[in-house]
Design a protein around this motif. Structure first.
Motif, PDB file in Angstrom:
ATOM      1  N   GLU A  49      47.772  -4.964 -49.048  1.00 43.65           N
ATOM      2  CA  GLU A  49      46.461  -5.604 -49.160  1.00 43.65           C
ATOM      3  C   GLU A  49      46.297  -6.382 -50.454  1.00 43.65           C
ATOM      4  N   ILE A  50      47.126  -6.095 -51.447  1.00 47.91           N
ATOM      5  CA  ILE A  50      46.901  -6.642 -52.789  1.00 47.91           C
ATOM      6  C   ILE A  50      48.094  -7.450 -53.299  1.00 47.91           C
ATOM      7  N   GLN A  51      48.977  -7.849 -52.404  1.00 53.56           N
ATOM      8  CA  GLN A  51      50.186  -8.540 -52.855  1.00 53.56           C
ATOM      9  C   GLN A  51      49.854  -9.816 -53.611  1.00 53.56           C
ATOM     10  N   SER A  52      48.813 -10.516 -53.202  1.00 53.25           N
ATOM     11  CA  SER A  52      48.450 -11.753 -53.902  1.00 53.25           C
ATOM     12  C   SER A  52      48.032 -11.466 -55.345  1.00 53.25           C
ATOM     13  N   VAL A  53      47.380 -10.325 -55.556  1.00 58.42           N
ATOM     14  CA  VAL A  53      46.991  -9.936 -56.920  1.00 58.42           C
ATOM     15  C   VAL A  53      48.231  -9.643 -57.752  1.00 58.42           C
ATOM     16  N   LEU A  54      49.177  -8.914 -57.179  1.00 58.60           N
ATOM     17  CA  LEU A  54      50.408  -8.586 -57.891  1.00 58.60           C
ATOM     18  C   LEU A  54      51.181  -9.854 -58.229  1.00 58.60           C
ATOM     19  N   ASP A  55      51.216 -10.806 -57.314  1.00 56.09           N
ATOM     20  CA  ASP A  55      51.928 -12.053 -57.555  1.00 56.09           C
ATOM     21  C   ASP A  55      51.260 -12.868 -58.665  1.00 56.09           C
TER      22      ASP A  55
END
Length: 256
Positions: A49-55
């Motif tokens: 759900e949060i991959q964009s934040v990690l990227d």
């Protein structure tokens, strides 16, 4: 060796009200990383759900799904998977109640059935919700959403000693293996990665952050946080809409 570790809740904390990370917060995290300070996401959400934040932030350490899945340097450290007999039992009980179940792991999720609450919930989270009632039988599951608005006591009595059920959402109960919380996830990360001697900070705003606050050296509450979080905090920063992350990090000398 890291000079410090900072844990960030997402909703109401690192996220603004539109579920985005403010540009100033992204810049602050990058500055922390340049000075050997480890940022860690600590959230009720799952990794996918949060991959964009990690990227965007280059963060690769996460205590996710309220502590039930932990990764460090982009690699899994631990997952508190729910035993399949327990999954079968709670699915059967939820079906009797007419309550949809969401089955989650670090890579994705499926629903046992759809309802107006599931549609509203995943629209808000910008996630496509697929119904597959047998998905949990062939996948490891570390986190559930049990969709109902007023049945936590019924489920807590039924699955006492097996599952922790917490209402962090008016539509659903967050459900993990008994005893699993953000606090236990942080302990797992620090111990397994050999980071117990590093000074720890945490930013949070909600009730599910209180145990996280108990685990770290310096708890920091957002200005928009609940009063219980503010009462437990060593410092109350500004809100998630007014660069509260930046103000808090500067207050403790973690960025310039």
């Amino acid at each position: 060796m890291y000079h410090a570790i900072v844990f960030f809740d997402l909703d109401g904390t690192l996220f603004d009200d539109n579920k985005n990370v403010l540009p100033a917060s992204v810049a602050a995290i990058h500055e922390m990383q340049q000075h050997h300070i480890l940022p860690v996401i600590a959230t009720g959400r799952n990794i996918f759900e949060i991959q964009s934040v990690l990227d965007t932030t280059n963060i690769d350490a996460v205590v996710s799904a309220n502590g039930s899945y932990v990764q460090y340097q982009g690699q899994r450290l631990a997952a508190a998977n729910i035993p399949r007999p327990t999954l079968k039992a709670i699915t059967a009980f939820a079906n009797q109640q007419g309550d949809p179940v969401g089955y989650f792991n670090n890579q994705g999720f499926r629903l046992s059935q759809s309802s107006q609450d599931t549609q509203d919930n995943f629209k808000l989270l910008r996630l496509p919700a697929v119904v597959d009632p047998d998905w949990y039988l062939s996948h490891d599951i570390n986190f559930l959403n049990i969709f109902n608005r007023d049945k936590e006591k019924i489920y807590q009595r039924k699955f006492a000693g097996q599952l922790t059920l917490v209402r962090n959402n008016p539509r659903a109960l967050d459900t993990m293996v008994m005893g699993v919380t953000k606090q236990t996830g942080i302990r797992t990360l620090l111990k397994t990665a050999g980071l117990q001697d590093v000074k720890t900070y945490a930013f949070g705003d909600g009730l599910n952050d209180l145990q996280m606050f108990d685990e770290v050296d310096i708890p920091i509450a957002m200005g928009n946080g609940v009063f219980q979080a503010k009462n437990k905090a060593a410092y109350v920063t500004t809100t998630n809409m007014t660069d509260g992350i930046v103000h808090g990090l500067r207050h403790f000398g973690l960025i310039q």
